[in-house]
Write a protein that holds these residues in place. Structure first.
Motif, PDB file in Angstrom:
ATOM      1  N   ASN A 182      18.708  11.240   8.274  1.00 58.92           N
ATOM      2  CA  ASN A 182      19.594  10.446   9.204  1.00 58.92           C
ATOM      3  C   ASN A 182      19.769   8.993   8.824  1.00 58.92           C
ATOM      4  O   ASN A 182      20.726   8.161   9.069  1.00 58.92           O
ATOM      5  CB  ASN A 182      19.433  10.827  10.561  1.00 58.92           C
ATOM      6  N   PRO A 207      21.502   2.251  22.169  1.00 63.78           N
ATOM      7  CA  PRO A 207      21.481   3.898  22.450  1.00 63.78           C
ATOM      8  C   PRO A 207      22.165   4.740  21.654  1.00 63.78           C
ATOM      9  O   PRO A 207      21.753   5.974  21.182  1.00 63.78           O
ATOM     10  CB  PRO A 207      21.747   3.951  23.733  1.00 63.78           C
ATOM     11  N   ALA A 208      23.370   4.536  21.204  1.00 65.31           N
ATOM     12  CA  ALA A 208      24.385   5.358  20.648  1.00 65.31           C
ATOM     13  C   ALA A 208      23.866   5.460  19.368  1.00 65.31           C
ATOM     14  O   ALA A 208      23.771   6.403  18.694  1.00 65.31           O
ATOM     15  CB  ALA A 208      25.903   4.654  20.714  1.00 65.31           C
ATOM     16  N   SER A 211      18.124   1.331  14.437  1.00 62.16           N
ATOM     17  CA  SER A 211      19.543   1.410  15.255  1.00 62.16           C
ATOM     18  C   SER A 211      19.571  -0.015  16.006  1.00 62.16           C
ATOM     19  O   SER A 211      20.728  -0.005  16.824  1.00 62.16           O
ATOM     20  CB  SER A 211      18.968   2.478  16.273  1.00 62.16           C
ATOM     21  N   THR A 230       9.107   6.687  16.654  1.00 59.81           N
ATOM     22  CA  THR A 230      10.003   6.323  17.518  1.00 59.81           C
ATOM     23  C   THR A 230      10.306   4.753  17.457  1.00 59.81           C
ATOM     24  O   THR A 230      11.393   4.364  17.959  1.00 59.81           O
ATOM     25  CB  THR A 230       9.431   6.576  18.997  1.00 59.81           C
ATOM     26  N   GLY A 236      18.694  13.912  18.000  1.00 58.32           N
ATOM     27  CA  GLY A 236      19.160  13.175  19.048  1.00 58.32           C
ATOM     28  C   GLY A 236      18.127  12.905  20.282  1.00 58.32           C
ATOM     29  O   GLY A 236      18.385  12.661  21.389  1.00 58.32           O
ATOM     30  N   LEU A 237      17.034  13.313  19.862  1.00 52.99           N
ATOM     31  CA  LEU A 237      15.725  13.324  20.802  1.00 52.99           C
ATOM     32  C   LEU A 237      15.542  11.844  21.345  1.00 52.99           C
ATOM     33  O   LEU A 237      15.503  10.868  20.424  1.00 52.99           O
ATOM     34  CB  LEU A 237      14.360  13.945  20.218  1.00 52.99           C
ATOM     35  N   THR A 238      15.142  11.805  22.444  1.00 47.44           N
ATOM     36  CA  THR A 238      14.723  10.271  22.903  1.00 47.44           C
ATOM     37  C   THR A 238      13.151  10.338  22.858  1.00 47.44           C
ATOM     38  O   THR A 238      12.478  11.040  22.325  1.00 47.44           O
ATOM     39  CB  THR A 238      14.906  10.194  24.416  1.00 47.44           C
ATOM     40  N   SER A 240      18.001   9.415  15.364  1.00 46.34           N
ATOM     41  CA  SER A 240      16.814  10.294  15.800  1.00 46.34           C
ATOM     42  C   SER A 240      16.948  11.606  15.445  1.00 46.34           C
ATOM     43  O   SER A 240      18.144  12.033  15.616  1.00 46.34           O
ATOM     44  CB  SER A 240      16.511  10.117  17.264  1.00 46.34           C
ATOM     45  N   ALA A 272      20.672   5.028  18.114  1.00 49.52           N
ATOM     46  CA  ALA A 272      19.348   5.402  17.965  1.00 49.52           C
ATOM     47  C   ALA A 272      19.573   7.156  18.081  1.00 49.52           C
ATOM     48  O   ALA A 272      18.773   7.963  17.683  1.00 49.52           O
ATOM     49  CB  ALA A 272      18.521   5.196  19.419  1.00 49.52           C
ATOM     50  N   ARG A 273      20.659   7.488  18.910  1.00 46.53           N
ATOM     51  CA  ARG A 273      20.932   9.018  18.938  1.00 46.53           C
ATOM     52  C   ARG A 273      21.343   9.622  17.687  1.00 46.53           C
ATOM     53  O   ARG A 273      21.119  10.870  17.408  1.00 46.53           O
ATOM     54  CB  ARG A 273      21.920   9.283  20.007  1.00 46.53           C
ATOM     55  N   ARG A 274      22.227   8.880  16.847  1.00 48.88           N
ATOM     56  CA  ARG A 274      22.675   9.344  15.597  1.00 48.88           C
ATOM     57  C   ARG A 274      21.262   9.402  14.580  1.00 48.88           C
ATOM     58  O   ARG A 274      21.359  10.487  13.775  1.00 48.88           O
ATOM     59  CB  ARG A 274      23.671   8.310  14.820  1.00 48.88           C
TER      60      ARG A 274
END
Length: 314
Positions: A212, A133-134, A129, A122, A143-145, A140, A136-138
């Protein structure tokens, strides 16, 4: 007539059973633990404890470092009790309490190590990233937090570990009373099977993260003053450590699947090479390529510095 079953298990002919209240009629390990392996383990884990304590001080990556300190502490306690199962005059290999306690701590130790690996993933997602947030979603996996990754896998490890320790305790009690250890072994097997499955899912997510983040790391390897290359090196250390932990867990599953007295569980060489060695190497890798050198409070990428800016290499 006694209802107790005859002795079925390993008895070292060179070591008389003291027959104390805490002694089983057999050596539950399936062999007599050697003094040399236990001493080596205590020395190496002691060194790694000092190393990770130093990293905690220098990098200020608090959660990760504390988890690794707990890992080494658990290993030290576990091997200290295992040392008490060495041949006399050092220990008593028939002692059930020593067996259960060493098993508890040696099994619990990789749980903290795994949690440290989860937090590193994490942290790397955040570093790559730029904590956007955007982005990080790409990067991760799926897209998991951060909370989802930590919550899912730490919960799975806790459930698996509690199940394994319960199974080991039942085995110890059964062997002491000359009863069949099948129930305890089946519980232990269930906990290990669940842990192997859960960790396999994590490895899949880890490799999705690598896919990714590949473009990001490659693009920054030339534009980031070596930071992209460093990120790749630290990521490969993370992957290697993860695979070593998985190797250890798969060994434990195979060992338990053979049942009490199986070939793997009755030869300490397997324990030394597939339980002890992978964990030592994994902790060592995460000490040398400590993620705090990149993302800790004193790390290269701390203070809002992004991968794309210039900076000297570590």
């Amino acid at each position: 007539m006694s209802n107790k079953a005859p002795i079925d298990g390993y008895v070292d002919p060179s070591i008389p059973n003291p027959n104390k209240d805490v002694d089983a009629p057999i050596i539950i390990y399936g062999y007599t633990p050697t003094l040399a392996l236990n001493v080596l383990a205590l020395v190496l884990f002691g060194v790694l404890l000092l190393f990770h304590s130093y990293r905690l001080y220098t990098t200020r990556l608090i959660a990760f470092s504390i988890l690794l300190v707990f890992t080494t502490l658990c290993e030290i306690i576990g091997y200290a009790f295992r040392l008490q199962s060495s041949p006399p005059p050092v220990g008593d290999p028939y002692n059930v309490i020593n067996f259960v306690v060493q098993y508890f701590f040696i099994v619990c130790a990789p749980v903290f190590l795994s949690a440290a690996i989860y937090t590193t993933l994490t942290s790397f997602v955040g570093a790559l990233s730029g904590n956007d947030p955007a982005a990080a979603r790409r990067i991760s996996p799926l897209g998991l937090t951060k909370r989802m990754i930590l919550g899912i896998f730490i919960t799975a490890d806790v459930i698996a570990t509690i199940t394994q320790v319960a199974g080991a305790a039942i085995i110890g009690a059964s062997q002491s009373n000359r009863k069949s250890p099948t129930t305890g072994n089946n519980i232990l097997l269930g906990g290990l099977a669940f842990q192997v499955f859960a960790y396999l899912v994590f490895l899949v997510l880890l490799f999705i993260f690598l896919r990714n983040s590949r473009k990001t790391m490659m693009s920054t390897s030339t534009a980031g003053g070596g930071r992209g290359n460093m990120m790749q090196t630290f990521t490969f250390a993370l992957v290697a450590s993860s695979l070593l932990v998985y190797l250890r867990t798969c060994f434990r599953l195979a060992e338990t699947a053979e049942g009490i007295g199986g070939y793997a569980s009755s030869h300490e060489a397997f324990f030394g090479s597939l339980e002890f060695a992978p964990i030592v190497v994994a902790i060592g890798l995460l000490g040398w390529w400590h993620p705090g050198r990149l993302v800790g409070k004193k790390g290269l990428l701390s203070g809002g510095v992004t991968l794309g800016s210039n900076s000297p290499r570590l």
